[in-house]
Design an enzyme around this catalytic site. Sequence first.
Site, PDB file in Angstrom:
ATOM      1  N   SER A  20       0.839  -1.189   0.000  1.00  0.00           N
ATOM      2  CA  SER A  20       0.000   0.000   0.000  1.00  0.00           C
ATOM      3  C   SER A  20       0.874   1.238   0.000  1.00  0.00           C
ATOM      4  CB  SER A  20      -0.887   0.021   1.248  1.00  0.00           C
ATOM      5  OG  SER A  20      -1.587   1.239   1.344  1.00  0.00           O
ATOM      6  N   TYR A  78      -1.537  -0.484  10.473  1.00  0.00           N
ATOM      7  CA  TYR A  78      -1.623  -0.869   9.068  1.00  0.00           C
ATOM      8  C   TYR A  78      -0.372  -0.402   8.331  1.00  0.00           C
ATOM      9  CZ  TYR A  78      -3.353  -1.352   4.313  1.00  0.00           C
ATOM     10  OH  TYR A  78      -3.496  -1.696   2.990  1.00  0.00           O
TER      11      TYR A  78
END
Length: 180
Positions: free
Chosen positions: A84, A97
């Site tokens: 990501s 995350y």
Amino acid sequence: MLKLNTDSDESVNAFVRELYTRVDTLDVLVNNAGYMVTGVAEETPVEMGRQQFETNFWGTVRLTNALLPRFRAQKNGKIITVSSIVGLIGPPNLAYYTASKHAVQGYFKSLRFELEQFNISVSMVEPTWFKTDLAHNSALAHGNKISDYELYRKKAAAATQKGIDEAEFESAILKSVKTA
């Protein structure tokens, strides 16, 4: 379709055994298992962070390592890992995350050098997030709310409405399969 839980050694081993009864050659592995824990770092229970790493990092490593012997024996293959952009920039409300994706990026950047001698390419796709409802993976869903962070929560909630769609993601993966 085969059943797979990347958090479980037993599930990964069963998956690999079943996979090899169906295919002789393994061409591409696309690591895409994962989820996103949202919440300001101070509000997020450490156990939620541990589970974030178990799935996003260790699950990805677990499956990759289970398939590497076949790739090495073939002396060919492609490993494409979905990380990501968040793993590079570290926005507020996504500390665990971000950390898990940063770990994924570091691991696969090193792995690509180790595997190039076997003609195995390793690449990464780093999209923004998908348009989704993230409330069920939120620290706030667990009752932890510090009012001082309200501004960050509002900004993060607005930003999650601006994700990519599935077609854009699919295009990036197919491009990686064809070029890696």
